[in-house]
Design an enzyme around this catalytic site. Structure first.
Site, mmCIF file in Angstrom:
data_model
loop_
_atom_site.group_PDB
_atom_site.id
_atom_site.type_symbol
_atom_site.label_atom_id
_atom_site.label_comp_id
_atom_site.label_asym_id
_atom_site.label_seq_id
_atom_site.Cartn_x
_atom_site.Cartn_y
_atom_site.Cartn_z
ATOM 1 N N TYR A 18 36.730 37.156 26.384
ATOM 2 C CA TYR A 18 35.794 38.257 26.132
ATOM 3 C C TYR A 18 35.995 38.839 24.734
ATOM 4 O O TYR A 18 36.150 40.040 24.575
ATOM 5 C CB TYR A 18 35.971 39.363 27.176
ATOM 6 C CG TYR A 18 35.949 38.852 28.592
ATOM 7 C CD1 TYR A 18 34.747 38.457 29.186
ATOM 8 C CD2 TYR A 18 37.131 38.707 29.318
ATOM 9 C CE1 TYR A 18 34.726 37.956 30.475
ATOM 10 C CE2 TYR A 18 37.114 38.206 30.609
ATOM 11 C CZ TYR A 18 35.916 37.837 31.185
ATOM 12 O OH TYR A 18 35.898 37.343 32.454
ATOM 13 N N TYR A 146 33.501 41.102 41.264
ATOM 14 C CA TYR A 146 33.732 40.096 40.210
ATOM 15 C C TYR A 146 34.104 38.785 40.887
ATOM 16 O O TYR A 146 35.014 38.744 41.723
ATOM 17 C CB TYR A 146 34.862 40.513 39.262
ATOM 18 C CG TYR A 146 35.169 39.420 38.270
ATOM 19 C CD1 TYR A 146 34.392 39.249 37.126
ATOM 20 C CD2 TYR A 146 36.200 38.496 38.505
ATOM 21 C CE1 TYR A 146 34.629 38.205 36.243
ATOM 22 C CE2 TYR A 146 36.446 37.449 37.623
ATOM 23 C CZ TYR A 146 35.658 37.309 36.494
ATOM 24 O OH TYR A 146 35.889 36.278 35.630
ATOM 25 N N ASP A 245 36.071 36.045 48.884
ATOM 26 C CA ASP A 245 36.719 35.638 47.643
ATOM 27 C C ASP A 245 38.055 36.372 47.598
ATOM 28 O O ASP A 245 38.108 37.551 47.239
ATOM 29 C CB ASP A 245 35.818 35.997 46.460
ATOM 30 C CG ASP A 245 36.466 35.703 45.116
ATOM 31 O OD1 ASP A 245 37.677 35.387 45.098
ATOM 32 O OD2 ASP A 245 35.777 35.808 44.092
ATOM 33 N N LYS A 274 44.632 32.134 41.744
ATOM 34 C CA LYS A 274 45.591 33.022 41.083
ATOM 35 C C LYS A 274 47.013 32.939 41.650
ATOM 36 O O LYS A 274 47.767 32.074 41.253
ATOM 37 C CB LYS A 274 45.045 34.447 41.069
ATOM 38 C CG LYS A 274 43.855 34.565 40.102
ATOM 39 C CD LYS A 274 43.557 35.995 39.691
ATOM 40 C CE LYS A 274 42.563 36.022 38.549
ATOM 41 N NZ LYS A 274 41.222 36.509 38.892
HETATM 42 C C1 LIG Z 1 39.987 35.839 38.667
HETATM 43 C C2 LIG Z 1 38.965 35.826 39.733
HETATM 44 C C3 LIG Z 1 38.014 34.795 39.809
HETATM 45 C C4 LIG Z 1 37.899 33.704 38.774
HETATM 46 O O1 LIG Z 1 39.029 32.914 38.687
HETATM 47 P P1 LIG Z 1 39.297 32.008 37.378
HETATM 48 O O2 LIG Z 1 40.493 31.205 37.740
HETATM 49 O O3 LIG Z 1 39.512 32.978 36.246
HETATM 50 O O4 LIG Z 1 38.077 31.189 37.161
HETATM 51 C C5 LIG Z 1 37.123 34.820 40.864
HETATM 52 N N1 LIG Z 1 37.167 35.790 41.799
HETATM 53 C C6 LIG Z 1 38.061 36.791 41.766
HETATM 54 C C7 LIG Z 1 38.078 37.815 42.845
HETATM 55 C C8 LIG Z 1 38.987 36.844 40.723
HETATM 56 O O5 LIG Z 1 39.875 37.860 40.655
#
Ligand SMILES: *Cc1c(COP(=O)(O)O)cnc(C)c1O
Length: 426
Positions: A18, A146, A245, A274
């Site tokens: 960004y 997000y 997610d 993550k």
């Molecule tokens: C970080 C994140 C993503 C994207 O993951 P990347 O490995 O950066 O592509 C998607 N959803 C959530 C909730 C996130 O925190």
């Protein structure tokens, strides 16, 4: 390479997240990292600072972790990569086995993706294919979320935060309910409005997609598990699938193994990333049920139409499996509770500071919210002076510390956050 050469090339040629290429902001060179500390360079001086960000929430066990280093090294001795089309290998099977064991009941089909955003792409394609016969082609979500930076995740990310207006015509138009009220505030009006909005669109909704309990990069918003449950109930009443997610929330970050547990909801599709990686190599996974897998196969493609080059990369799978093994060696729930107590206590004095509108914690997440945009450069620099790496965004100064932080580390983190906010006045 000299420090000057490194910074000069970086400034001239490398984009950061960004960021502007023509007017880049300051970056700090890191030479190495071990334990929960980064060794970085501040104005030519080497500093050891605590990483309060866990490298964007991944490095839950810190850096140069002997067990994780050993897993990568051992795998390197076998093979670093082979294609997953027509081939399989032990690291993928071992990681799959662990994920299925940890997953909520029934989620026992695993798709390995190479990043969180790609896993959300896959989850959305999965729902789309599974709903193919019904003609449902839109997604339902809540504002303030997000889900990643590629186009499909962007399309369900908050329209303002994701700058949908900038991408009008290329980001698909999905349906957004209001962000659920913060925890502690009444839910009834939100529930009513959300139900009505869903009812209007029910015939076209393939799935609901949300980050349960904590909206991360969309604003560190903590909301009531009842709202999660409500969204799942409304979706299911109308034959829509439920996608959680849990890339940010999964693996204990919000205090439970899965944040969805707090709502008592098992989704149809779950994204995890993550923390899964231990911060070593990029990887994510999509878990789903046998029913969804069968519905995907009933679509005209008769298969899940996705297959990245680096799918189930053996190095990434091996280290992720070792990371999950490490997570199983201690009581993660108790450790996250201890972190929560330390963050809650340590950050409480920030409430009294000028410009602070809220201080909140959930699990191993601590947030100081300001009344205006954070001065990222000033806050980062002030915090580094106090021995801690933070990376504020928007109006938020926050920490998602590694789970292996000691009480002293946590005290240093909260002291630095409060100190940096106090010093910069924002
Ligand atoms: C970080 C994140 C993503 C994207 O993951 P990347 O490995 O950066 O592509 C998607 N959803 C959530 C909730 C996130 O925190």
């Amino acid at each position: 390479m000299s420090r000057g050469d490194l910074l000069a090339f970086d400034r001239e040629h490398l984009w950061h997240p960004y960021s502007s290429m023509t007017a880049p902001t300051r970056v700090y060179p890191v030479r190495s990292a071990a334990g929960v500390r980064l060794r970085l360079d501040v104005d030519g001086e080497q500093r050891e600072v605590i990483d309060a960000m866990s490298s964007w929430w991944c490095a839950i066990h810190g850096y140069a972790v002997p067990e994780l280093d050993a897993a990568v090294t051992a795998q390197l001795g076998q093979m670093s990569h082979v294609m997953f089309g027509g081939l399989t290998h032990e690291p993928a099977v071992e990681l799959g086995r662990r994920l299925v064991a940890l997953a909520p009941e029934g989620l026992d089909k695993v798709f390995f993706a190479d990043s969180g955003s790609v896993s959300v792409e896959v989850a959305m394609k999965m729902a789309w294919q599974a709903q193919y016969g019904s003609g449902r082609k839109r997604f339902f979500t809540i504002r303030g979320g997000y889900h990643g930076d590629t186009f499909s995740p962007m399309s369900v990310t908050d329209p303002d935060g994701g700058m949908h207006s900038l991408y009008a015509g290329i980001v698909p138009d999905h349906v957004f309910a209001d962000r659920p009220p913060a925890i502690g505030e009444p839910l009834e009006d939100w529930k009513g409005a959300t139900t009505r909005l869903f009812d209007e669109h029910a015939h076209e909704i393939a799935a609901v997609i949300i980050e349960p309990v904590l909206q991360g990069a969309g604003g560190m918003h903590v909301y009531h598990p009842d709202a999660v449950r409500h969204l799942a109930d409304v979706a299911r009443a109308h034959g829509a699938l439920v996608i959680f997610d849990e890339i940010a929330t999964g693996l204990w970050r919000t205090g439970t193994l899965w944040a969805g547990e707090q709502a008592g909801v098992v989704p149809d599709i779950l994204c995890v990333g993550k923390a899964l990686t231990g911060g070593y190599l990029t990887l994510a996974a999509v878990l789903t049920t046998g029913d969804v897998a069968a519905a995907v196969d009933a679509s005209p493609a008769h298969a899940m139409m996705h297959g990245p080059t680096f799918m189930a990369n053996p190095l990434a799978c091996a280290v992720a499996a070792a990371n999950l093994d490490l997570l199983a060696t201690y009581d993660a729930g108790a450790r996250v509770r201890r972190i929560n107590e330390a963050l809650t206590t340590g950050l409480s004095s920030a409430r009294a500071l000028a410009g602070v509108t809220d201080v909140r914690t959930v699990g191993a997440v601590g947030v100081i919210e300001l009344d205006g945009p954070a001065d990222v450069a000033a806050l980062t620099s002030a915090s580094l002076e106090l021995g801690v790496w933070i990376r504020p965004f928007r109006n938020l100064v926050y920490t998602m510390p590694p789970y292996v932080c000691t009480d002293q580390d946590l005290a240093a983190i909260t002291t630095a956050m409060v100190g940096a906010v106090e010093e910069t006045g924002r």
